[in-house]
Design a protein around this motif. Structure first.
Motif, PDB file in Angstrom:
ATOM      1  N   ILE A  41       0.835  -1.203   0.000  1.00 55.92           N
ATOM      2  CA  ILE A  41       0.000   0.000   0.000  1.00 55.92           C
ATOM      3  C   ILE A  41       0.875   1.260   0.000  1.00 55.92           C
ATOM      4  CG2 ILE A  41      -1.544   1.361   1.474  1.00 55.92           C
ATOM      5  CD1 ILE A  41      -3.059  -1.266   2.093  1.00 55.92           C
ATOM      6  N   ILE A  42       1.880   1.292   0.864  1.00 59.23           N
ATOM      7  CA  ILE A  42       2.747   2.475   0.938  1.00 59.23           C
ATOM      8  C   ILE A  42       3.540   2.622  -0.356  1.00 59.23           C
ATOM      9  CG2 ILE A  42       4.688   3.575   2.145  1.00 59.23           C
ATOM     10  CD1 ILE A  42       2.007   3.588   3.747  1.00 59.23           C
ATOM     11  N   LYS A  97       4.376   5.497  -5.499  1.00 57.33           N
ATOM     12  CA  LYS A  97       4.547   5.461  -6.958  1.00 57.33           C
ATOM     13  C   LYS A  97       3.495   6.287  -7.699  1.00 57.33           C
ATOM     14  CE  LYS A  97       7.115   3.465  -9.267  1.00 57.33           C
ATOM     15  NZ  LYS A  97       8.378   3.815  -9.891  1.00 57.33           N
ATOM     16  N   ILE A  98       2.321   6.460  -7.099  1.00 55.03           N
ATOM     17  CA  ILE A  98       1.327   7.306  -7.767  1.00 55.03           C
ATOM     18  C   ILE A  98       1.427   8.742  -7.272  1.00 55.03           C
ATOM     19  CG2 ILE A  98      -0.235   5.432  -8.422  1.00 55.03           C
ATOM     20  CD1 ILE A  98      -2.068   6.285  -6.127  1.00 55.03           C
ATOM     21  N   GLU A 101      -4.259   2.944 -13.287  1.00 56.95           N
ATOM     22  CA  GLU A 101      -4.867   4.137 -13.902  1.00 56.95           C
ATOM     23  C   GLU A 101      -6.022   4.656 -13.056  1.00 56.95           C
ATOM     24  OE1 GLU A 101      -3.545   5.950 -16.319  1.00 56.95           O
ATOM     25  OE2 GLU A 101      -1.966   4.461 -16.085  1.00 56.95           O
ATOM     26  N   LYS A 102      -6.812   3.736 -12.518  1.00 55.79           N
ATOM     27  CA  LYS A 102      -7.941   4.119 -11.650  1.00 55.79           C
ATOM     28  C   LYS A 102      -7.427   4.862 -10.416  1.00 55.79           C
ATOM     29  CE  LYS A 102     -11.237   1.851  -8.599  1.00 55.79           C
ATOM     30  NZ  LYS A 102     -11.685   0.556  -8.099  1.00 55.79           N
ATOM     31  N   LYS A 116      -8.102   8.711  -9.135  1.00 55.31           N
ATOM     32  CA  LYS A 116      -8.574   9.030  -7.779  1.00 55.31           C
ATOM     33  C   LYS A 116      -7.659  10.056  -7.122  1.00 55.31           C
ATOM     34  CE  LYS A 116     -10.879   4.870  -6.231  1.00 55.31           C
ATOM     35  NZ  LYS A 116     -11.796   4.806  -5.121  1.00 55.31           N
ATOM     36  N   ALA A 117      -6.375   9.926  -7.395  1.00 56.72           N
ATOM     37  CA  ALA A 117      -5.396  10.812  -6.771  1.00 56.72           C
ATOM     38  C   ALA A 117      -5.376  12.185  -7.446  1.00 56.72           C
ATOM     39  CB  ALA A 117      -4.009  10.180  -6.825  1.00 56.72           C
ATOM     40  N   LYS A 118      -6.154  12.308  -8.513  1.00 56.91           N
ATOM     41  CA  LYS A 118      -6.245  13.589  -9.244  1.00 56.91           C
ATOM     42  C   LYS A 118      -4.886  14.037  -9.765  1.00 56.91           C
ATOM     43  CE  LYS A 118     -10.631  14.622  -7.845  1.00 56.91           C
ATOM     44  NZ  LYS A 118     -11.317  13.394  -7.822  1.00 56.91           N
TER      45      LYS A 118
END
Length: 169
Positions: free
Chosen positions: A27-28, A33-34, A160-161, A165-167
């Motif tokens: 998760i971290i 990475k995003i 990609e999703k 979400k992270a805008k």
């Protein structure tokens, strides 16, 4: 000094509870990475990207009484559950963490299986390669997991999703 620790606490708080050390690591890593500002360095390990720094920070947070780690026997192995303690909640309320959209991404990631997050993090680890080269890495390095073409494609779509979400796109 504790800013990086606070980010990990915020992640656990946002997820509510994270079950499994491997899942916490993935998760971290995926959040980093995003483009969320986690500072831990990761290397490729048995189960994909792994950070010794993250392991040490989690241990320190448990020792300081900010994170609760519960060790449960599950069949032939132990599983760990992570939640924020009352002291951790109090500390976070006094130290604002500015990571908009992270909570939504973390909640989503926490609902996925550790196996899938291992695949997603492996895809992200090799994001400098072509899709075909990433597939080959997965089939070679993760042969025991027996990931399918569909699962690999699902991992790309999931990344990609999360970015949406992270805008960040």
């Amino acid at each position: 000094m504790l800013k990086d620790h606070a980010k990990i606490m915020y992640a656990v708080a946002a997820a509510g509870e994270i079950i499994g050390r491997k899942k916490l690591q993935k998760i971290i890593y995926i959040a980093k990475k995003i483009a969320f500002p986690f500072q831990e360095r990761f290397q490729f390990h048995f189960y994909g990207p792994y950070s010794e720094e993250l392991t040490l920070r989690v241990e320190e947070l448990c020792n300081m009484g900010f994170l609760n780690e519960v060790k449960e026997k599950k069949g032939g192995y132990y599983q760990y559950r992570y939640t924020l303690t009352e002291s951790g909640k109090e500390f976070l309320s006094l130290n604002e963490i500015d990571m908009p959209y992270l909570a939504d991404c973390l909640t989503d990631m926490n609902s996925q299986s550790a196996r899938f997050l291992e695949l997603v993090s492996t895809v992200l680890y090799f994001d400098n390669l072509t899709k075909e080269e990433v597939r080959e890495k997965i089939y070679t390095l993760k042969s025991k997991q027996r990931y399918t073409e569909d699962e690999i494609e699902e991992a790309y779509l999931y990344i990609e999703k999360l970015k949406q979400k992270a805008k960040l796109q």
